[in-house]
Scaffold this motif. Structure first.
Motif, PDB file in Angstrom:
ATOM      1  N   GLN A   3      12.783 -97.573 -34.029  1.00 38.72           N
ATOM      2  CA  GLN A   3      14.086 -97.725 -34.648  1.00 38.72           C
ATOM      3  C   GLN A   3      14.179 -96.798 -35.857  1.00 38.72           C
ATOM      4  O   GLN A   3      13.251 -96.701 -36.655  1.00 38.72           O
ATOM      5  CB  GLN A   3      14.291 -99.170 -35.068  1.00 38.72           C
ATOM      6  N   GLY A   4      15.280 -96.075 -35.962  1.00 41.38           N
ATOM      7  CA  GLY A   4      15.503 -95.144 -37.048  1.00 41.38           C
ATOM      8  C   GLY A   4      15.083 -93.715 -36.749  1.00 41.38           C
ATOM      9  O   GLY A   4      15.424 -92.808 -37.501  1.00 41.38           O
ATOM     10  N   ASP A   5      14.339 -93.503 -35.657  1.00 44.68           N
ATOM     11  CA  ASP A   5      13.931 -92.141 -35.281  1.00 44.68           C
ATOM     12  C   ASP A   5      15.143 -91.300 -34.893  1.00 44.68           C
ATOM     13  O   ASP A   5      16.124 -91.818 -34.352  1.00 44.68           O
ATOM     14  CB  ASP A   5      12.965 -92.155 -34.096  1.00 44.68           C
ATOM     15  N   LEU A   6      15.053 -90.012 -35.157  1.00 46.30           N
ATOM     16  CA  LEU A   6      16.097 -89.066 -34.779  1.00 46.30           C
ATOM     17  C   LEU A   6      16.001 -88.744 -33.289  1.00 46.30           C
ATOM     18  O   LEU A   6      14.907 -88.558 -32.752  1.00 46.30           O
ATOM     19  CB  LEU A   6      15.942 -87.766 -35.568  1.00 46.30           C
ATOM     20  N   THR A   8      17.775 -85.988 -30.495  1.00 49.38           N
ATOM     21  CA  THR A   8      18.581 -84.769 -30.474  1.00 49.38           C
ATOM     22  C   THR A   8      18.387 -84.054 -29.146  1.00 49.38           C
ATOM     23  O   THR A   8      17.336 -84.185 -28.509  1.00 49.38           O
ATOM     24  CB  THR A   8      18.230 -83.853 -31.660  1.00 49.38           C
ATOM     25  N   TRP A  29      20.931 -96.284 -28.728  1.00 48.08           N
ATOM     26  CA  TRP A  29      21.113 -95.152 -29.627  1.00 48.08           C
ATOM     27  C   TRP A  29      22.491 -95.206 -30.251  1.00 48.08           C
ATOM     28  O   TRP A  29      23.449 -95.692 -29.646  1.00 48.08           O
ATOM     29  CB  TRP A  29      21.012 -93.830 -28.878  1.00 48.08           C
ATOM     30  N   SER A  32      25.783 -89.634 -33.590  1.00 52.70           N
ATOM     31  CA  SER A  32      26.652 -89.370 -34.742  1.00 52.70           C
ATOM     32  C   SER A  32      27.295 -87.990 -34.721  1.00 52.70           C
ATOM     33  O   SER A  32      28.272 -87.766 -35.433  1.00 52.70           O
ATOM     34  CB  SER A  32      25.873 -89.567 -36.044  1.00 52.70           C
ATOM     35  N   ASP A  94      23.197 -85.384 -31.646  1.00 56.25           N
ATOM     36  CA  ASP A  94      22.122 -85.991 -32.418  1.00 56.25           C
ATOM     37  C   ASP A  94      22.550 -87.364 -32.863  1.00 56.25           C
ATOM     38  O   ASP A  94      23.731 -87.694 -32.872  1.00 56.25           O
ATOM     39  CB  ASP A  94      21.675 -85.115 -33.586  1.00 56.25           C
ATOM     40  N   GLY A  95      21.572 -88.174 -33.195  1.00 51.35           N
ATOM     41  CA  GLY A  95      21.828 -89.540 -33.630  1.00 51.35           C
ATOM     42  C   GLY A  95      20.508 -90.213 -33.957  1.00 51.35           C
ATOM     43  O   GLY A  95      19.499 -89.557 -34.179  1.00 51.35           O
ATOM     44  N   ILE A  96      20.537 -91.554 -33.958  1.00 50.45           N
ATOM     45  CA  ILE A  96      19.338 -92.310 -34.267  1.00 50.45           C
ATOM     46  C   ILE A  96      19.107 -93.398 -33.219  1.00 50.45           C
ATOM     47  O   ILE A  96      20.033 -93.834 -32.534  1.00 50.45           O
ATOM     48  CB  ILE A  96      19.414 -92.962 -35.663  1.00 50.45           C
ATOM     49  N   VAL A  97      17.856 -93.808 -33.133  1.00 48.16           N
ATOM     50  CA  VAL A  97      17.491 -94.946 -32.293  1.00 48.16           C
ATOM     51  C   VAL A  97      17.834 -96.207 -33.087  1.00 48.16           C
ATOM     52  O   VAL A  97      17.406 -96.373 -34.222  1.00 48.16           O
ATOM     53  CB  VAL A  97      15.986 -94.927 -31.962  1.00 48.16           C
ATOM     54  N   SER A  98      18.655 -97.080 -32.503  1.00 47.31           N
ATOM     55  CA  SER A  98      19.035 -98.313 -33.198  1.00 47.31           C
ATOM     56  C   SER A  98      18.274 -99.537 -32.698  1.00 47.31           C
ATOM     57  O   SER A  98      18.249-100.569 -33.333  1.00 47.31           O
ATOM     58  CB  SER A  98      20.547 -98.548 -33.082  1.00 47.31           C
TER      59      SER A  98
END
Length: 99
Positions: A3-6, A8, A29, A32, A94-98
């Motif tokens: 969780q929180g990892d980028l 892309t 994910w 963004s 790109d985004g983050i793992v939620s």
């Protein structure tokens, strides 16, 4: 991935083809940004069977664009980016793992 990892991806997408944004099993994910070259794109939400057109964007004549947003993706509800131009184009996200 934690969780929180980028996350892309940037890839060449053929004319009329899709770039699918699908997390692996059990992951979620938040996308963004979508970036695209001098092309036109459509954004669809999908459940694997049904595609819902959410929006469309047109790149500029001198390059491309970056589009800020917040798309929540799961393995069963995800987004697809379609290259609607007449030639291949680079499209990325790109985004983050939620989860």
């Amino acid at each position: 991935m934690a969780q929180g990892d980028l996350i892309t991806n940037v890839t060449s997408v053929a004319a009329g083809a899709f770039l699918d944004i699908i997390p692996g099993s059990g992951a979620e994910w938040i996308i963004s940004n979508i970036n695209y070259g001098n092309t036109t794109i459509e954004i669809y939400q999908s459940d694997g069977t049904n595609n819902i057109l959410c929006d469309q964007q047109v790149g500029t004549s001198t390059g491309g664009a970056a589009w800020g947003l917040s798309l929540k993706c799961t393995p069963t509800r995800y987004y697809r980016i379609k290259n609607t131009s007449a030639s291949a184009a680079y499209i990325g996200y790109d985004g983050i793992v939620s989860k």
